[in-house]
Design an enzyme around this catalytic site. Structure first.
Site, PDB file in Angstrom:
ATOM      1  N   CYS A  11       0.995  -1.542   0.165  1.00  0.00           N
ATOM      2  CA  CYS A  11      -0.274   0.337  -0.036  1.00  0.00           C
ATOM      3  C   CYS A  11       0.979   0.963   0.350  1.00  0.00           C
ATOM      4  O   CYS A  11       1.502   1.379   1.555  1.00  0.00           O
ATOM      5  CB  CYS A  11      -0.732  -0.322   1.172  1.00  0.00           C
ATOM      6  SG  CYS A  11      -1.729   1.801   1.878  1.00  0.00           S
ATOM      7  N   CYS A  14      -0.045   3.921   2.843  1.00  0.00           N
ATOM      8  CA  CYS A  14       0.789   2.891   4.004  1.00  0.00           C
ATOM      9  C   CYS A  14       2.116   3.748   4.169  1.00  0.00           C
ATOM     10  O   CYS A  14       2.741   3.316   5.254  1.00  0.00           O
ATOM     11  CB  CYS A  14       0.219   1.361   4.724  1.00  0.00           C
ATOM     12  SG  CYS A  14      -1.580   1.265   3.221  1.00  0.00           S
ATOM     13  N   ASP A 394      25.105  17.850 -29.913  1.00  0.00           N
ATOM     14  CA  ASP A 394      26.452  17.940 -30.392  1.00  0.00           C
ATOM     15  C   ASP A 394      26.504  17.902 -31.537  1.00  0.00           C
ATOM     16  O   ASP A 394      26.258  15.992 -32.424  1.00  0.00           O
ATOM     17  CB  ASP A 394      27.328  17.222 -29.388  1.00  0.00           C
ATOM     18  CG  ASP A 394      28.651  17.604 -29.475  1.00  0.00           C
ATOM     19  OD1 ASP A 394      28.705  18.418 -30.184  1.00  0.00           O
ATOM     20  OD2 ASP A 394      29.564  16.258 -29.775  1.00  0.00           O
TER      21      ASP A 394
END
Length: 703
Positions: A11, A14, A394
């Protein structure tokens, strides 16, 4: 800091609350619970039993070292009930169905007893934790469900109370199952690390753990075995599968003197490899460590959701109270009816689906990219990559191969190639290497010139067959009166952006080489695919001169380019671009470090070089750009799915809450709305891990 694996962490809300509680312990300020990877990190001096008590209140346990092997690859987070949760849910469901079927045949007390038994079996852990939380005035999902269950049973809603307990248990199980699926996908990726090596010591072979290997050790790698750490082949020849590092499915041919990556697989033959790095310093170890860390960096979206959830749950409780008392007090409605409606509102208020809307998608996206050899260093970079509108490249080593290449030759004399090859044969200068490579296509055996001397600002001079020769730039021809044809050819080569290398004797020009940095073969198609994936601007930033930059930009279809830039000027240009759009900078991770750091997202390439891994936010482990569009497409998909998840989670809750207005909200509708949101959010997020066959081809868009 000490790291532990957790069992039963299913959870997200939790996990956040447990982390906050652990952080309040002495020395616990730096403690972290990594929900995405199911791990706990705590300071060395924190008292572990106190931590274990906090975890135990939510049904979470620390996996001890001796248990780790048993847990490897095993599904250990099946909701708040652990491994037997499926059995408990099944038994509870059987009892519930039995009570429904026997309602008309058994005494009320017997039926109620069956309902209570079913509720206790599936909901006792939630009830115990919820009651503890209630006395501590801690209002999370367990508290909400406990109040709802007690309320339902207190008004005689046995059937619905039991159904709520079963559905909530199923919801918790599915939530844990979804997160565990994402974790196991990542764990599978991390299992590429070799465990042991065959060390060759004084002619003897012995198996040792890779942690025991030192720089300079010689290891034996048989066919089918993993190379234990980065090193160099000193004996043998084989093809090596480097997909664990680069994501490339095609094997790379290796022979004596070639470098190899730890974690790559020897396909055939026997290799002896001299270890160049201890395993913890190897490319693979760094990649795996960064991938694990990447799971836990919170994105702006996740941080917002977590802040929102803190206020959301108390707000829902207030709304629930208002629903219970306002209609009866102000409009004379039935207290029992609106008390029931208020309980349903409590259940609707579960924030789990909302909090779960992001982490599974983020872990899946990072895992999916890692499989393709694309190292994303954090969820925040994954989210930002999905918003990129401008990419600055680049030139040298990124859009081009970074190796001079003879692209054009103009021959005036029959001995042009022989003389050029003889002069450059022993030179290691990049232009000389390019010339010799081209000469080798035309001359079977290259002779060697005598008296080779460097002429500053011009090139080199040499002697062959009692005659002087010159090789270099236009200045090396200063002793000659050039014919118009030669002048025109030189002008054309310079106009097209080539670097000029001329070859002459004492009397005339023998020929001209037009040298350029070879454009990567995938570059043109790359730009097209980036545009298909929503990138609006593709820009090149280079220190090279204007004509060379224009040649490359035109050839591959860039939207713009800027030439002659010094490193600090590249940084200024990146700052300008980031002011108007989300900008990524792609470079080789060495020369472009300042620009990579300045961009919203820094992307380095270079086949796993240390500098690339350390510098950029995202690393393309291949030595080409082919998978960049795929990385952007995956990131856009992750962002899109997170938005869909949030909308789904909130919409289903809003619809359920609106049902309270006509008094139609029931407990089972409330739990189904939350359960539906959780299941949908989980399944949608896991689709990111699915790789269709046509997507396995390099560069195919997955939008």
């Amino acid at each position: 800091m000490t790291e532990y694996r957790l069992k039963g962490l299913s959870c997200a809300n939790c996990a956040r609350e447990m982390e906050e509680e652990i952080q309040k312990l002495p020395h616990g300020k730096e403690a972290k619970i990594y929900y995405n990877s199911g791990k706990l990190s705590i300071p060395e001096d924190i008292h572990l039993p106190n931590v274990e008590k906090i975890l135990a209140k939510d049904g979470v346990a620390i996996i001890k070292e001796q248990d780790s092997s048993n847990e490897e690859g095993h599904h250990h987070a099946e909701g708040h009930g652990g491994p037997n949760w499926k059995v408990l849910l099944s038994l509870s469901t059987i009892l519930f169905v039995s009570a429904l079927l026997l309602e008309d045949y058994l005494p009320v007390a017997a039926v109620v007893s069956i309902y209570v038994a079913a509720t206790v079996i599936s909901g006792y852990q939630t009830f115990i934790k919820g009651m503890k939380n209630l006395f501590r005035f801690k209002f999370n999902i367990d508290t909400l469900m406990t109040v709802a269950l007690v309320g339902a049973f207190s008004i005689g809603e046995w059937r619905e109370g039991t159904l709520v307990a079963i559905l909530f248990g199923l919801n918790e199980y599915l939530e844990g199952l979804g997160m565990e699926k994402a974790r196991r996908s990542m764990a599978t990726l991390l299992q590429v690390a070799p465990k042991e090596a065959v060390l060759v010591d004084g002619g003897h072979e012995k198996v040792v753990p890779i942690s025991a290997l030192k720089v300079g050790d010689i290891v034996l790698v048989k066919a089918g075995e993993k190379i234990p750490s980065d090193g160099k082949i000193i004996e043998g020849k084989s093809s090596v599968n480097e997909s664990a590092i680069t994501g490339e499915s095609m094997p790379a041919d290796k022979q004596i003197g070639d470098d190899v990556f730890g974690g790559s697989i020897n396909n055939e033959g026997v290799l002896k490899v001299e270890i160049a790095k201890a395993y913890e310093d190897s490319s693979l170890a760094k990649i795996l460590h960064l991938v694990e860390e990447a799971q836990e960096t919170k994105t702006p979206t996740e941080l917002f959701i977590n802040r929102f959830a803190k206020y959301y749950t108390p707000a829902i409780m207030l709304i629930s109270v208002f629903v219970m008392i306002i209609p009866p007090l102000l409009f004379g409605s039935d207290w029992g009816t609106w008390f029931y409606q208020g309980l349903a509102v409590l259940i609707v208020g579960c924030p789990c689906a909302l909090i779960l809307s992001s982490p599974i998608a983020i872990v899946s996206g990072i895992t999916r990219n890692a499989r393709n050899g694309i190292l994303v260093k954090g969820g925040i970079h994954l989210e930002q990559l999905g918003k990129i509108e401008t990419i600055a490249f680049d030139k040298t080593g990124t859009l081009t191969k970074g190796e001079p290449h003879v692209e054009k030759t103009i021959v005036y004399a029959a001995n042009f190639y022989q003389i050029a090859g003889a002069i450059e044969k022993n030179s290691s200068h990049p232009l000389a290497v390019a010339v010799v490579k081209e000469v080798s296509k035309h001359v079977r055996q290259i002779e060697e010139a005598a008296d080779v001397q460097t002429i500053v600002g011009q090139g080199v001079s040499a002697r062959m067959n009692e005659k002087s020769y010159f090789l270099g730039n236009e200045n090396s021809l200063s002793h000659l009166s050039l014919p118009n044809k030669v002048k025109e050819d030189i002008a054309q080569l310079k106009e097209k952006g080539y670097t000029l290398v001329a070859v002459a004797d004492e009397d005339k020009v023998l020929g001209l080489f037009g040298i350029s940095d070879q454009i990567r073969p995938e570059a043109h198609q790359l730009i097209k695919r980036l545009q298909e994936n929503g990138v609006k601007q593709t820009i090149m930033l280079t220190g090279d001169h204007q004509k060379s930059a224009e040649k490359v930009a035109t050839a591959i279809g860039l939207t713009d380019y800027y030439a002659g830039l010094l490193p600090d000027e590249k940084v200024r240009k990146i700052k300008e671009l980031t002011e108007t759009s989300m900008t990524a900078m792609v470079g080789d991770g060495i020369n472009d470090a300042p620009a990579l750091a300045t961009a919203d997202v820094g992307i380095a390439m270079g086949k796993g070089t240390d500098s690339a891994i350390e510098t950029a936010d995202i690393v393309l482990m291949q030595d080409h750009l082919g998978k960049l569009p795929s990385a952007i497409a995956i990131s856009r998909r992750v962002n899109r799915i997170i938005k869909i998840n949030i909308i789904l989670a909130l919409s289903l809750k809003l619809i359920a809450l609106l049902l309270t207005i006509p008094g139609l909200l029931t407990l089972w509708i409330a739990i189904l709305s939350d359960m539906g949101a959780t299941v949908m959010v989980t399944l949608i997020s896991l689709t990111i891990l699915i790789e269709k066959k046509q997507e396995k081809a390099e560069g195919v868009s997955i939008n």
